[in-house]
Design an enzyme around this catalytic site. Structure first.
Site, PDB file in Angstrom:
ATOM      1  N   SER A 148      51.140  51.305  46.389  1.00  0.00           N
ATOM      2  CA  SER A 148      51.127  51.484  47.835  1.00  0.00           C
ATOM      3  C   SER A 148      52.525  51.226  48.416  1.00  0.00           C
ATOM      4  O   SER A 148      53.477  51.887  48.040  1.00  0.00           O
ATOM      5  CB  SER A 148      50.061  50.579  48.454  1.00  0.00           C
ATOM      6  OG  SER A 148      49.754  50.987  49.763  1.00  0.00           O
ATOM      7  N   ASP A 278      41.169  58.490  47.304  1.00  0.00           N
ATOM      8  CA  ASP A 278      42.004  57.614  48.134  1.00  0.00           C
ATOM      9  C   ASP A 278      41.889  58.043  49.602  1.00  0.00           C
ATOM     10  O   ASP A 278      42.225  59.163  49.960  1.00  0.00           O
ATOM     11  CB  ASP A 278      43.470  57.706  47.673  1.00  0.00           C
ATOM     12  CG  ASP A 278      44.352  56.623  48.295  1.00  0.00           C
ATOM     13  OD1 ASP A 278      43.995  56.100  49.364  1.00  0.00           O
ATOM     14  OD2 ASP A 278      45.400  56.308  47.701  1.00  0.00           O
ATOM     15  N   HIS A 306      41.909  53.883  46.940  1.00  0.00           N
ATOM     16  CA  HIS A 306      43.294  53.423  47.036  1.00  0.00           C
ATOM     17  C   HIS A 306      43.539  52.160  46.215  1.00  0.00           C
ATOM     18  O   HIS A 306      44.625  51.955  45.683  1.00  0.00           O
ATOM     19  CB  HIS A 306      43.645  53.157  48.507  1.00  0.00           C
ATOM     20  CG  HIS A 306      45.080  52.816  48.743  1.00  0.00           C
ATOM     21  ND1 HIS A 306      46.099  53.715  48.534  1.00  0.00           N
ATOM     22  CD2 HIS A 306      45.674  51.664  49.159  1.00  0.00           C
ATOM     23  CE1 HIS A 306      47.269  53.150  48.827  1.00  0.00           C
ATOM     24  NE2 HIS A 306      47.030  51.903  49.195  1.00  0.00           N
TER      25      HIS A 306
END
Length: 337
Positions: A148, A278, A306
């Site tokens: 991320s 995601d 995610h």
């Protein structure tokens, strides 16, 4: 029943009752303390040791296991509002003879937080480079992993400090434009239009908002007790003001597409792992990276969101190990040729 035997049972029952009652009390009254104990226990169980490194008056907190050897060390960069312990679920499935380093990102957990610091993606990459130099991790090129926000930083780091990085794993990285808006991006736009940007879905302040965030980040539906949700919120609330500042910094024009702007400079062999479902960062970002990085291996995980590190830790660990083994085999073939 013999009196001595009865007394023995009473004493034994009392001895067992104390830790049980302490656990129940912690669960009901101080769930945040229980969460901290949980991470402390798993760090010890997995052999991870916590240390501090200093660059002038700046402190980095990190955990590590193993020592540098013939295989590359692995440095792991966590995502927005997380901490070094988020990697424990993957560490569990990695060999103990690998040298692993998990660092708290700038402003997170035990690493220095300062209003004067530069929390842009480029600024964070510079800080991580200072950390790498502090612990002399770059005596030999290392394998860099980021997820991320940490994936955005990892990609920029690999582009800006290519001599440090021998290979790269990006897990659902931020910093890329997308042809398809994720659920999270749509929510952000709605909040901006209604001028309620203070209600960022990734910064919960109630157990209900925490439950919503977990649903947003995960395809797998975890049944989390209300007390644990409360504990997760209690741990985060003191830091929410910083998280808001950091979030606005990394979605600013200076950082929003940092990985996209730097991906053509990445020379290290790169692995991209992305959850197909995601809802935070759309999986189409994987093809953007694949088209720009020459030696790029893409893995799309079915039935995964995610939070790849939490949802598919064993699979992620195996993919990283397989990637490193492939690179080692290629390197050996080159030497023999």
């Amino acid at each position: 029943m013999d009196l001595d035997v009865l007394n023995m049972f009473v004493i034994a029952g009392g001895t067992l009752a104390i830790p049980i009652l302490a656990f129940v009390a912690s669960f009901l009254l101080w769930p945040s303390a229980l969460i901290r104990i949980y991470y402390w226990y798993w760090r010890r169980a997995l052999g991870m040791q916590v240390r501090y490194a200093h660059y002038d008056d700046y402190q980095f907190c990190y955990s590590y296991r193993g020592r540098p050897g013939y295989r590359p060390s692995i440095l792991m960069l966590h995502g927005f509002s997380a901490h070094k312990d988020m990697w424990l679920s993957i560490v569990k499935f990695l060999p103990k003879n690998l040298h692993l380093v998990c660092v708290d990102m700038p402003g997170h957990e035990g690493t220095t937080r300062s209003d004067l610091d530069d929390y842009s993606i480029s600024g964070q990459a510079k800080r991580i480079h200072q950390f790498v130099e502090c612990i002399k991790l770059n005596r030999r090129p290392f394998h860099l992993v980021g997820t991320s926000m940490g994936g955005n930083v990892a990609g920029v780091y690999a582009a800006q400090y290519p001599e440090d990085v021998c290979s790269l794993t990006l897990i659902c990285p931020a910093g890329l434009p997308s042809t398809t808006d994720s659920k999270f991006i749509k929510q952000l736009r709605e909040l901006q239009e209604s001028k309620r940007i203070d209600r960022i879905p990734l910064i919960p302040s109630t157990p209900e908002e925490m439950a919503d965030m977990l649903k947003l980040c995960s395809y797998v539906r975890f049944k989390v007790p209300q007390q644990i949700l409360q504990g997760l919120v209690d741990v985060r609330i003191p830091h929410n003001e910083f998280y808001r500042k950091l979030f606005l910094e990394i979605v600013d024009e200076k950082s929003r597409h940092s990985l996209h702007e730097n991906m053509s400079k990445i020379k290290a062999p790169t692995q991209v792992i992305w959850g197909k479902q995601d809802q935070v960062l759309d999986v189409s970002g994987a093809s953007v990276l694949a088209s720009a990085i020459p030696d790029c291996h893409v893995y799309i995980l079915e039935n995964c969101g995610h939070s790849v590190v939490v949802e598919r830790p064993r699979k992620t660990a195996n993919l990283i190990l397989e990637f490193l083994a492939l690179l080692h085999s290629i390197d050996n073939n080159k030497k023999q040729a």
